[in-house]
Write a protein that holds these residues in place. Structure first.
Motif, mmCIF file in Angstrom:
data_model
loop_
_atom_site.group_PDB
_atom_site.id
_atom_site.type_symbol
_atom_site.label_atom_id
_atom_site.label_comp_id
_atom_site.label_asym_id
_atom_site.label_seq_id
_atom_site.Cartn_x
_atom_site.Cartn_y
_atom_site.Cartn_z
ATOM 1 N N ILE A 2 -13.064 -5.585 2.658
ATOM 2 C CA ILE A 2 -13.061 -6.933 2.106
ATOM 3 C C ILE A 2 -13.057 -8.005 3.197
ATOM 4 O O ILE A 2 -13.896 -8.916 3.200
ATOM 5 C CB ILE A 2 -11.843 -7.129 1.181
ATOM 6 C CG1 ILE A 2 -11.878 -6.106 0.030
ATOM 7 C CG2 ILE A 2 -11.819 -8.547 0.632
ATOM 8 C CD1 ILE A 2 -13.085 -6.222 -0.862
ATOM 9 N N GLU A 3 -12.142 -7.891 4.141
ATOM 10 C CA GLU A 3 -11.992 -8.958 5.135
ATOM 11 C C GLU A 3 -13.159 -9.018 6.109
ATOM 12 O O GLU A 3 -13.445 -10.074 6.689
ATOM 13 C CB GLU A 3 -10.676 -8.792 5.900
ATOM 14 C CG GLU A 3 -10.277 -10.044 6.661
ATOM 15 C CD GLU A 3 -8.900 -9.933 7.287
ATOM 16 O OE1 GLU A 3 -8.171 -10.945 7.275
ATOM 17 O OE2 GLU A 3 -8.549 -8.848 7.782
ATOM 18 N N ALA A 4 -13.856 -7.893 6.306
ATOM 19 C CA ALA A 4 -14.977 -7.875 7.238
ATOM 20 C C ALA A 4 -16.139 -8.729 6.758
ATOM 21 O O ALA A 4 -17.042 -9.053 7.539
ATOM 22 C CB ALA A 4 -15.448 -6.437 7.469
ATOM 23 N N PHE A 5 -16.139 -9.112 5.495
ATOM 24 C CA PHE A 5 -17.158 -10.039 5.019
ATOM 25 C C PHE A 5 -16.972 -11.428 5.636
ATOM 26 O O PHE A 5 -17.899 -12.232 5.645
ATOM 27 C CB PHE A 5 -17.099 -10.156 3.490
ATOM 28 C CG PHE A 5 -17.719 -8.992 2.769
ATOM 29 C CD1 PHE A 5 -19.094 -8.900 2.637
ATOM 30 C CD2 PHE A 5 -16.925 -7.993 2.245
ATOM 31 C CE1 PHE A 5 -19.668 -7.825 1.966
ATOM 32 C CE2 PHE A 5 -17.486 -6.916 1.582
ATOM 33 C CZ PHE A 5 -18.869 -6.820 1.448
ATOM 34 N N ALA A 6 -15.773 -11.699 6.115
ATOM 35 C CA ALA A 6 -15.470 -13.031 6.612
ATOM 36 C C ALA A 6 -15.144 -13.075 8.098
ATOM 37 O O ALA A 6 -15.437 -14.057 8.771
ATOM 38 C CB ALA A 6 -14.309 -13.638 5.826
ATOM 39 N N THR A 31 -0.323 -3.278 10.236
ATOM 40 C CA THR A 31 -0.276 -3.167 8.775
ATOM 41 C C THR A 31 0.233 -1.812 8.309
ATOM 42 O O THR A 31 1.182 -1.745 7.517
ATOM 43 C CB THR A 31 -1.661 -3.468 8.167
ATOM 44 O OG1 THR A 31 -2.093 -4.759 8.583
ATOM 45 C CG2 THR A 31 -1.595 -3.419 6.651
ATOM 46 N N PRO A 32 -0.332 -0.682 8.765
ATOM 47 C CA PRO A 32 0.195 0.601 8.282
ATOM 48 C C PRO A 32 1.513 1.031 8.918
ATOM 49 O O PRO A 32 2.362 1.629 8.242
ATOM 50 C CB PRO A 32 -0.925 1.590 8.625
ATOM 51 C CG PRO A 32 -1.627 0.980 9.786
ATOM 52 C CD PRO A 32 -1.545 -0.505 9.601
ATOM 53 N N TYR A 65 0.838 -1.199 0.000
ATOM 54 C CA TYR A 65 0.000 0.000 0.000
ATOM 55 C C TYR A 65 0.875 1.252 0.000
ATOM 56 O O TYR A 65 0.630 2.208 -0.740
ATOM 57 C CB TYR A 65 -0.894 0.030 1.249
ATOM 58 C CG TYR A 65 -1.940 -1.056 1.327
ATOM 59 C CD1 TYR A 65 -2.648 -1.471 0.209
ATOM 60 C CD2 TYR A 65 -2.233 -1.670 2.549
ATOM 61 C CE1 TYR A 65 -3.615 -2.458 0.294
ATOM 62 C CE2 TYR A 65 -3.202 -2.658 2.652
ATOM 63 C CZ TYR A 65 -3.884 -3.053 1.512
ATOM 64 O OH TYR A 65 -4.835 -4.032 1.600
ATOM 65 N N TYR A 66 1.874 1.249 0.870
ATOM 66 C CA TYR A 66 2.763 2.399 1.012
ATOM 67 C C TYR A 66 3.483 2.706 -0.300
ATOM 68 O O TYR A 66 3.548 3.860 -0.737
ATOM 69 C CB TYR A 66 3.770 2.104 2.127
ATOM 70 C CG TYR A 66 4.770 3.205 2.398
ATOM 71 C CD1 TYR A 66 4.507 4.183 3.361
ATOM 72 C CD2 TYR A 66 5.989 3.260 1.715
ATOM 73 C CE1 TYR A 66 5.431 5.190 3.630
ATOM 74 C CE2 TYR A 66 6.901 4.257 1.967
ATOM 75 C CZ TYR A 66 6.617 5.212 2.930
ATOM 76 O OH TYR A 66 7.530 6.209 3.183
ATOM 77 N N SER A 87 -1.528 4.100 3.169
ATOM 78 C CA SER A 87 -1.432 2.734 3.678
ATOM 79 C C SER A 87 -2.429 2.505 4.804
ATOM 80 O O SER A 87 -3.086 1.455 4.868
ATOM 81 C CB SER A 87 -0.005 2.455 4.164
ATOM 82 O OG SER A 87 0.109 1.154 4.684
ATOM 83 N N ALA A 88 -2.556 3.491 5.700
ATOM 84 C CA ALA A 88 -3.495 3.369 6.817
ATOM 85 C C ALA A 88 -4.932 3.329 6.304
ATOM 86 O O ALA A 88 -5.762 2.544 6.794
ATOM 87 C CB ALA A 88 -3.315 4.533 7.792
ATOM 88 N N PHE A 89 -5.252 4.160 5.331
ATOM 89 C CA PHE A 89 -6.611 4.182 4.783
ATOM 90 C C PHE A 89 -6.952 2.858 4.108
ATOM 91 O O PHE A 89 -8.022 2.289 4.337
ATOM 92 C CB PHE A 89 -6.747 5.329 3.778
ATOM 93 C CG PHE A 89 -8.075 5.356 3.075
ATOM 94 C CD1 PHE A 89 -9.179 5.953 3.675
ATOM 95 C CD2 PHE A 89 -8.230 4.778 1.816
ATOM 96 C CE1 PHE A 89 -10.417 5.963 3.031
ATOM 97 C CE2 PHE A 89 -9.457 4.783 1.177
ATOM 98 C CZ PHE A 89 -10.555 5.381 1.779
ATOM 99 N N MET A 90 -6.027 2.371 3.277
ATOM 100 C CA MET A 90 -6.290 1.132 2.545
ATOM 101 C C MET A 90 -6.388 -0.064 3.487
ATOM 102 O O MET A 90 -7.269 -0.915 3.341
ATOM 103 C CB MET A 90 -5.197 0.905 1.504
ATOM 104 C CG MET A 90 -5.177 1.920 0.378
ATOM 105 S SD MET A 90 -6.662 1.883 -0.636
ATOM 106 C CE MET A 90 -6.395 0.374 -1.568
ATOM 107 N N SER A 91 -5.485 -0.133 4.449
ATOM 108 C CA SER A 91 -5.493 -1.290 5.351
ATOM 109 C C SER A 91 -6.695 -1.275 6.283
ATOM 110 O O SER A 91 -7.206 -2.334 6.671
ATOM 111 C CB SER A 91 -4.200 -1.323 6.175
ATOM 112 O OG SER A 91 -4.071 -0.152 6.968
ATOM 113 N N THR A 92 -7.175 -0.061 6.631
ATOM 114 C CA THR A 92 -8.306 0.045 7.552
ATOM 115 C C THR A 92 -9.646 -0.093 6.839
ATOM 116 O O THR A 92 -10.446 -0.991 7.142
ATOM 117 C CB THR A 92 -8.266 1.384 8.300
ATOM 118 O OG1 THR A 92 -7.047 1.479 9.038
ATOM 119 C CG2 THR A 92 -9.448 1.488 9.274
#
Length: 284
Positions: free
Chosen positions: A186-190, A201-202, A156-157, A174-179
């Motif tokens: 995406i991951e919150a669907f699972a 991550t950031p 991301y960075y 990076s913080a925006f994309m990872s959060t």
């Protein structure tokens, strides 16, 4: 033995070795009428053979972190390229869909995803529940939390850093994309958003990403080579900065930019002073 863990560790280890060899010590050599490596395309150098010295004048900017490539472009860009960043971000969407499919196909022992619940109530119902419940301290494998996530944060960075943005701006991206794109997207669907991942991550990802940034400049200075191999060079670039590398492989070019200014265009030997003129610069 967990095969996923073993493969991940092997890839990271080989990748780290490749990058370490990619960072070569740079020793610019100055010859008659030759531009310094750290002068941008907007600088002019004049060699005075009689005085055995080189006179160089700053016409626009001098940046010791800019790499001049053979095709006339610079790395990193000398300005924020929002169009490049937009293309990269759009590619993330497609890549995320593919990544979600790959993770969904993996065993639940690896991802800790409850597939039965997702099938029974639907993925959007699961997303709402996970967002409301989070963030929590997850129990994922340490390879996922402390190697894979910092690596993704570095990607991301690098997406922003290679688009001309500075360290702080790249960290924010990076913080925006990872959060919002991944943990609460995406991951919150699972699964429920993770406290570790929101921080690691950031933060660690930006440290990793800045290392990638300098390694990429070193590889570009060495004609895309690592250990004199272009295969290793391009492979390393693809691993460190996949979306920008892919974009460049399709022949991406910045929009035409023009600049006009008054600057030294030569040197008067008799008067021992620079000759000034109007400089017109067009960048494609």
């Amino acid at each position: 033995m967990n095969p996923f863990k073993t493969i991940s560790q092997s890839i990271i280890f080989l990748f780290a070795i490749s990058i370490s060899f990619g960072q070569q010590v740079e020793k610019p050599i100055i010859t008659s009428n030759q531009l310094l490596e750290f002068l941008t395309q907007n600088s002019l150098a004049y060699s005075d053979a009689q005085l055995e010295k080189v006179n160089y004048y700053n016409m626009l900017t001098v940046g010791d972190t800019t790499v001049m490539l053979k095709n006339g472009t610079t790395y990193p860009p000398t300005h924020r390229d929002y169009r490049r960043l937009g293309y990269d971000s759009a590619m993330y969407v497609g890549a995320a869909i593919a990544a979600f499919g790959i993770l969904y196909a993996m065993p639940e022992s690896v991802t800790n995803w409850d597939k039965e619940d997702m099938k029974e109530n639907g993925i959007f119902h699961k997303w709402k529940e996970n967002v409301k419940a989070g963030p929590v301290w997850d129990e994922d494998d340490w390879v996922l939390n402390y190697i894979t996530h910092p690596y993704c944060g570095g990607i991301y960075y690098m997406t922003a850093r290679s688009s001309g943005f500075n360290i702080f701006e790249s960290f924010l991206y990076s913080a925006f994309m990872s959060t919002f794109f991944w943990e609460y997207g995406i991951e919150a669907f699972a699964e429920i958003p993770s406290k570790q991942d929101l921080i690691i991550t950031p933060v660690l990802g930006s440290v990793v990403g800045e290392g990638f940034f300098y390694a990429k400049k070193s590889i570009l200075r060495n004609d895309h080579r690592v250990l004199k191999s272009k295969f290793l060079g391009y492979t390393s670039l693809a691993l460190m900065d996949p979306f920008n590398t892919l974009l460049d492989s399709f022949g991406y070019k910045e929009r035409v930019k023009t600049q006009m200014n008054v600057a030294p265009v030569g040197f008067d030997q008799g008067a021992r002073r620079p000759v000034w003129g109007v400089n017109f610069n067009m960048q494609f």
